[in-house]
Design a protein around this motif. Structure first.
Motif, PDB file in Angstrom:
ATOM      1  N   SER A 161      -7.017 -40.339  14.800  1.00  0.00           N
ATOM      2  CA  SER A 161      -6.594 -39.262  15.692  1.00  0.00           C
ATOM      3  C   SER A 161      -7.249 -37.917  15.436  1.00  0.00           C
ATOM      4  O   SER A 161      -7.062 -36.986  16.222  1.00  0.00           O
ATOM      5  CB  SER A 161      -5.068 -39.078  15.596  1.00  0.00           C
ATOM      6  N   GLY A 162      -7.993 -37.759  14.343  1.00  0.00           N
ATOM      7  CA  GLY A 162      -8.634 -36.476  14.061  1.00  0.00           C
ATOM      8  C   GLY A 162      -9.942 -36.677  13.344  1.00  0.00           C
ATOM      9  O   GLY A 162     -10.045 -37.529  12.458  1.00  0.00           O
ATOM     10  N   ASN A 187      -6.858 -34.364  24.638  1.00  0.00           N
ATOM     11  CA  ASN A 187      -6.671 -34.084  23.222  1.00  0.00           C
ATOM     12  C   ASN A 187      -7.925 -33.472  22.609  1.00  0.00           C
ATOM     13  O   ASN A 187      -8.101 -32.277  22.611  1.00  0.00           O
ATOM     14  CB  ASN A 187      -6.246 -35.356  22.476  1.00  0.00           C
ATOM     15  N   GLY A 188      -8.817 -34.289  22.060  1.00  0.00           N
ATOM     16  CA  GLY A 188      -9.933 -33.786  21.273  1.00  0.00           C
ATOM     17  C   GLY A 188     -10.950 -32.993  22.067  1.00  0.00           C
ATOM     18  O   GLY A 188     -11.241 -33.279  23.235  1.00  0.00           O
ATOM     19  N   LYS A 233      -5.326 -29.982  20.690  1.00  0.00           N
ATOM     20  CA  LYS A 233      -6.473 -29.631  19.857  1.00  0.00           C
ATOM     21  C   LYS A 233      -7.061 -28.317  20.361  1.00  0.00           C
ATOM     22  O   LYS A 233      -6.788 -27.883  21.484  1.00  0.00           O
ATOM     23  CB  LYS A 233      -7.554 -30.724  19.916  1.00  0.00           C
ATOM     24  N   ASP A 263      -3.689 -29.830  14.995  1.00  0.00           N
ATOM     25  CA  ASP A 263      -5.098 -29.529  14.794  1.00  0.00           C
ATOM     26  C   ASP A 263      -5.211 -28.210  14.041  1.00  0.00           C
ATOM     27  O   ASP A 263      -4.265 -27.409  13.993  1.00  0.00           O
ATOM     28  CB  ASP A 263      -5.840 -29.438  16.131  1.00  0.00           C
ATOM     29  N   TRP A 307      -8.790 -40.036  21.184  1.00  0.00           N
ATOM     30  CA  TRP A 307      -7.916 -38.955  20.726  1.00  0.00           C
ATOM     31  C   TRP A 307      -8.696 -37.757  20.187  1.00  0.00           C
ATOM     32  O   TRP A 307      -8.216 -36.638  20.219  1.00  0.00           O
ATOM     33  CB  TRP A 307      -6.960 -39.484  19.654  1.00  0.00           C
ATOM     34  N   ASP A 308      -9.895 -37.989  19.652  1.00  0.00           N
ATOM     35  CA  ASP A 308     -10.696 -36.877  19.160  1.00  0.00           C
ATOM     36  C   ASP A 308     -12.163 -37.266  19.215  1.00  0.00           C
ATOM     37  O   ASP A 308     -12.514 -38.456  19.290  1.00  0.00           O
ATOM     38  CB  ASP A 308     -10.299 -36.500  17.735  1.00  0.00           C
ATOM     39  N   CYS A 312     -14.937 -31.006  21.474  1.00  0.00           N
ATOM     40  CA  CYS A 312     -16.089 -30.835  20.588  1.00  0.00           C
ATOM     41  C   CYS A 312     -17.189 -30.094  21.338  1.00  0.00           C
ATOM     42  O   CYS A 312     -17.539 -30.464  22.474  1.00  0.00           O
ATOM     43  CB  CYS A 312     -16.612 -32.193  20.112  1.00  0.00           C
ATOM     44  N   GLY A 323      -4.603 -34.271  12.798  1.00  0.00           N
ATOM     45  CA  GLY A 323      -5.787 -33.419  12.821  1.00  0.00           C
ATOM     46  C   GLY A 323      -6.338 -33.170  11.440  1.00  0.00           C
ATOM     47  O   GLY A 323      -5.633 -33.316  10.429  1.00  0.00           O
TER      48      GLY A 323
END
Length: 653
Positions: free
Chosen positions: A375-376, A234-235, A180, A481, A317-318, A237, A440
């Motif tokens: 996952s997204g 992974n994710g 990501k 992503d 995962w996100d 933010c 994603g």
């Protein structure tokens, strides 16, 4: 359980298209005679299979001179049958044992596997001695291996030595299986460099490395940028600007294999664990919540809010910020749920936001919705945005909407997707469009969504106004992503091409229309089990591992949940129970469908025979370890005259 008491069943030969991690050599069971062989039937899309790979690492090291693990890759999705994609997955997930490529499910069928993952133990003389489905079997396998070592050393049939593993040539470059990415306030890009177990900050060109956060070694370590460790992050933010000073970190990271959320201070690169214990949440396990007083483990209550560092997570995962909820929403791929993480100066709190921990595609209120490896995540944009989040639900090949309600709960609705077993590359009306394992999603300012359609190697756009899906780009290498970049009147999509180890910039077409493509529909290629109408006996055999017993200290030690798609397939027998067997009634008017079966069994260690007893007659100073075996089966069935009246799904036996 003595292995000598089991019926002698000769293990079937390992047949497939070819081998990986053997230096080009073909492996036969005769080559492995004298070793204990563990066959791991897996597919690289499956989060439970990835959990098992992590469980096996310690076993492979502990028993490396007597145990040979052989992965049997039995693909679910069409893309997973691509040998190039499989080779990339074996490298990505650091699989350090031989892998048989079984795209036609030949070896899968000869061992009657019905679920991903399935594990089969073969003794040094070439006989099957155990089969088990799902995850959570590491302790049972270790106990069985020790028993087999003793038995076959005494017989002279155990041969110690190295396994036939030959490592492949590693890839090199700035990025290795990036997952990501997120745009930083300074214009740079932060990439979750999963294959390097770190974060890579790149210049705006998407290529030049500015710095790396994380040492690059797999692990869970907080601290400075060159000391901290991640495990397949992974994710990513950005923390809302108003919270950054208070919280002490600027970016929240879904550290997937560490089952944790990590906070990163951009100024210094300092990494702090803010949620999770580093251990995996096991559905139904009594140890998922750590008590504050150090006493016995507490059972998890989905209606409660918990200190974030006291609860086990499962492959987050996100992550995405929700202003309406005042929390980060976490796509918890490992147990098919969404969680809310409300940050605070002292770490914060977590709660289960949506999902039953059953795997499937069910809409409705969060408490009853079903997901499959979410996952997204991305907040919906546009003039009509209501705080909803786009969700890429990987295993159902679906794009879904999660809408916060006034009471802090959510509603779930599917925009694109048919279910666990239907996928493909088809554009057009949303109720007919198909994706293939998307990981994603990103939001465009007109209210539409761009999906990283991973296994189709494409970018897809869903437009709520027209309720249609189009293809924006194809020929990508497992895009995982998308970052939307706006500059003046131009809009570019920065795509994380995971198996190409790069970021790729794509200009959006004028009008955003894209192409309309139809690459066809696909279904999971597993053969359906032919069952008869009327009575069907379901058995889920489970035998505790050597040195263990069923654990009923917190209530019943086993549970069984049964449902069907379509629901009309079952006239009777759906629902929950504590026995690992059930009499089902199959509707003669439904010709085919899927039986969904979820089984769990808890066991604990027995005390040693020489353990002293206390005044109450119980073992003194003995604290048995808990073990939980669990598996979800989705069994395709066809109702025919003369079909079987019994279905066996071994959980461990």
């Amino acid at each position: 359980m003595s292995t000598t008491s089991l019926p002698k069943v000769r293990a079937s030969e390992l047949v497939g298209r070819g081998w990986l991690n053997t230096g080009g050599r073909t492996i036969t069971l005769a080559d492995l005679r004298g070793k204990i062989v563990l066959l791991d039937f897996w597919t690289f899309c499956c989060i439970n299979c990835l959990h098992v790979l992590d469980e096996l690492r310690e076993l492979e090291e502990q028993f490396r001179d007597v145990l040979v693990v052989v992965g049997v890759h039995s693909p679910k999705f069409e893309h997973e049958a691509d040998p190039v994609a499989l080779a990339a997955a074996v490298e990505r997930y650091e699989v350090h044992h031989p892998v048989l490529d079984d795209p036609e499910l030949v070896t899968w069928g000869s061992y009657t596997a019905r679920a991903w993952p399935t594990l089969v133990v073969v003794d040094p003389e070439g006989y099957v001695v155990a089969q088990m489905a799902g995850e959570g079997h590491a302790s049972a396998i270790a106990a069985l291996v020790r028993e087999l070592v003793g038995e076959h050393e005494a017989k002279g049939t155990l041969h110690r030595g190295d396994a036939p593993y030959v490592p492949p040539e590693p890839t090199s470059g700035t990025l290795r299986f990036p997952a990501k990415a997120v745009a930083l306030p300074n214009g740079n890009l932060l990439v979750a460099d999963a294959g390097h177990h770190s974060l890579a900050e790149l210049a705006p060109d998407g290529e030049t490395l500015v710095r790396r956060i994380g040492s690059g070694a797999r692990g869970l370590v907080d601290g400075a940028a060159d000391v901290a460790r991640f495990s397949e992050p992974n994710g990513l933010c950005l923390v809302p600007e108003v919270l950054r000073a208070t919280l002490g970190y600027d970016v929240l990271v879904a550290d997937t294999v560490n089952h944790a959320l990590r906070g990163v201070r951009l100024e210094t690169g300092e990494v702090t664990t803010v949620a999770g214990t580093g251990e995996q949440f096991m559905v139904g396990g009594p140890e998922n919540v750590l008590p504050d007083d150090g006493g016995p483990a507490l059972a998890f209550d989905p209606a409660e809010t918990y200190p974030a560092r006291s609860v086990r997570l499962s492959s987050p995962w996100d992550v995405a910020w929700s202003e309406e909820l005042g929390a980060f929403v976490v796509a918890m791929a490992g147990n098919h749920t969404l969680w809310a993480f409300e940050p605070g100066p002292e770490s914060g709190t977590v709660r289960l936001l949506a999902g039953t921990m059953n795997e499937g595609l069910e809409d409705g209120p969060g408490g009853t919705a079903w997901f499959a490896q979410p996952s997204g995540l991305a907040p919906v944009l546009g003039s009509d945005a209501d705080g909803s989040l786009w969700l890429a639900d990987a295993e159902t090949s679906a794009l879904r909407l999660v809408t916060p309600a006034a009471d802090g709960q959510v509603q779930v609705r599917t925009a694109v997707g048919q279910g666990l077993f239907d996928f493909g590359h088809r554009d057009g009306a949303a109720d007919q469009a198909l994706l293939q394992h998307p990981l994603g999603v990103a939001a465009l300012s007109d209210g539409s969504a761009v999906v990283a359609d991973t296994y189709n190697g494409a970018l897809r756009r869903y437009d709520p106004a027209s309720n249609e899906v189009t293809t924006l780009a194809s020929g990508l290498a497992e895009p995982s992503d998308v970052v939307v970049q706006v500059g003046g009147d131009a809009v570019h999509l920065l795509v994380v091409e995971s198996t190409a180890h790069r970021l790729t910039r794509i200009a959006l077409p004028a009008g955003l229309a894209g192409e309309v493509l139809d690459g066809g529909a696909h279904r999971v290629a597993r053969p359906a089990t032919e069952i008869g109408a009327g009575s069907l006996r379901l058995e889920v055999p489970f035998v505790p591992a050597p040195g263990q017993k069923l654990d009923d200290r917190w209530g019943p030690s086993t549970s069984l949940r049964v449902s069907a798609t379509p629901p009309e397939l079952l006239l009777d027998g759906a629902g929950d129970g504590v026995e690992l067997h059930r009499d089902l009634v199959i509707n003669p008017e439904v010709t085919e469908g899927v039986l969904h079966v979820t089984a769990k069994a808890a066991s604990c260690d027995l005390p040693p025979e020489d353990q002293p007893l206390g005044p109450d007659g119980e073992p003194e100073d003995f604290f048995p370890a808990c073990h939980l075996a669990q598996q979800d089966w989705g069994v395709p069935v066809r109702v025919v005259d003369g079909g079987t009246s019994r279905l066996d799904l071994p959980l461990r036996g």
